[in-house]
Design an enzyme around this catalytic site. Structure first.
Site, PDB file in Angstrom:
ATOM      1  N   LEU A  71      62.090  12.868 -47.821  1.00  0.00           N
ATOM      2  CA  LEU A  71      62.264  11.512 -48.420  1.00  0.00           C
ATOM      3  C   LEU A  71      61.567  10.362 -49.027  1.00  0.00           C
ATOM      4  CD1 LEU A  71      62.926  11.081 -44.477  1.00  0.00           C
ATOM      5  CD2 LEU A  71      64.721  12.329 -46.094  1.00  0.00           C
ATOM      6  N   CYS A  72      60.578  10.796 -50.310  1.00  0.00           N
ATOM      7  CA  CYS A  72      60.672   9.963 -50.675  1.00  0.00           C
ATOM      8  C   CYS A  72      61.300   9.380 -52.460  1.00  0.00           C
ATOM      9  CB  CYS A  72      59.112  10.086 -50.850  1.00  0.00           C
ATOM     10  SG  CYS A  72      57.782  10.078 -50.196  1.00  0.00           S
ATOM     11  N   HIS A  73      61.497   8.302 -52.757  1.00  0.00           N
ATOM     12  CA  HIS A  73      62.394   8.165 -53.944  1.00  0.00           C
ATOM     13  C   HIS A  73      61.054   8.949 -55.126  1.00  0.00           C
ATOM     14  CE1 HIS A  73      64.246   5.192 -50.825  1.00  0.00           C
ATOM     15  NE2 HIS A  73      65.069   5.542 -51.650  1.00  0.00           N
ATOM     16  N   ASP A  75      39.242  23.660 -54.027  1.00  0.00           N
ATOM     17  CA  ASP A  75      39.863  24.641 -54.813  1.00  0.00           C
ATOM     18  C   ASP A  75      38.673  24.932 -55.707  1.00  0.00           C
ATOM     19  OD1 ASP A  75      41.501  26.648 -55.526  1.00  0.00           O
ATOM     20  OD2 ASP A  75      41.843  25.274 -57.487  1.00  0.00           O
ATOM     21  N   MET A 105      52.739   6.181 -50.425  1.00  0.00           N
ATOM     22  CA  MET A 105      52.773   7.458 -50.353  1.00  0.00           C
ATOM     23  C   MET A 105      52.199   8.439 -51.084  1.00  0.00           C
ATOM     24  SD  MET A 105      53.276   7.552 -47.243  1.00  0.00           S
ATOM     25  CE  MET A 105      53.385  10.081 -47.314  1.00  0.00           C
ATOM     26  N   GLU A 106      51.924   7.861 -52.414  1.00  0.00           N
ATOM     27  CA  GLU A 106      51.968   8.086 -53.921  1.00  0.00           C
ATOM     28  C   GLU A 106      50.691   8.371 -53.864  1.00  0.00           C
ATOM     29  OE1 GLU A 106      56.414   8.217 -54.318  1.00  0.00           O
ATOM     30  OE2 GLU A 106      54.858   6.418 -53.241  1.00  0.00           O
TER      31      GLU A 106
END
Length: 159
Positions: A75-77, A128, A113-114
């Site tokens: 739901l992020c733009h 990793d 969120m970014e």
């Protein structure tokens, strides 16, 4: 308590309509940690890791992740980020790497969120690259440090 913005009146998930919001400068900072053995951290610091520069790779991965957050979090733009910064700091006294990210834009929605995604993916990239020499590294905590701009106001974590 504030209502969840991604849930409509029927209880369904939806993408928030930000078209009526004012554009403001918005910035968010986040951090993540990767705990590891001293020998693993020493390999990163002295550049002897056989896969190459761990910090450079993690930095680029974090930047790419911030730019692709909208593809990962449903739901992020999609955002036109104007700044993504990923800082990595070896902390030998704690046998860990600290990652701090900063995302900025002028727009109608925040960049929390970014920043969190950038920090998380940078940490995952360190894991990793180093998992061949140590599989029991620990990622975390990952958290938002600050956010500014927008209707909800500023936030700063209590340290």
């Amino acid at each position: 308590m504030t209502q969840l913005t991604h849930i409509n009146t029927a209880g369904e998930a939806h993408m928030v309509d930000v078209s009526a919001k004012n554009e403001t400068v918005r910035e968010a900072r986040a951090e993540a940690f990767v705990d590891m053995q001293a020998a693993t951290l020493a390999m990163i610091i002295d550049g002897s890791h056989h896969k190459g520069d761990v910090f450079a790779t993690a930095r680029i991965a974090g930047i790419q992740a911030a730019k692709k957050t909208w593809e990962l979090i449903p739901l992020c733009h999609p955002l036109l980020l104007t700044k993504v910064e990923v800082k990595l700091e070896a902390q030998p006294e704690h046998n860990r790497v600290r990652i701090e990210t900063c995302c900025r834009l002028t727009g109608k929605t925040g960049v929390e969120m970014e920043a969190l995604t950038a920090a998380s993916v940078a940490a995952l990239t360190i894991y990793d690259m180093c998992k061949a020499v140590q599989k029991d590294m620990i990622i975390g905590p990952v958290r938002l440090l600050t956010k500014s701009g927008g209707k909800s106001g500023d936030f700063k974590v209590d340290i």
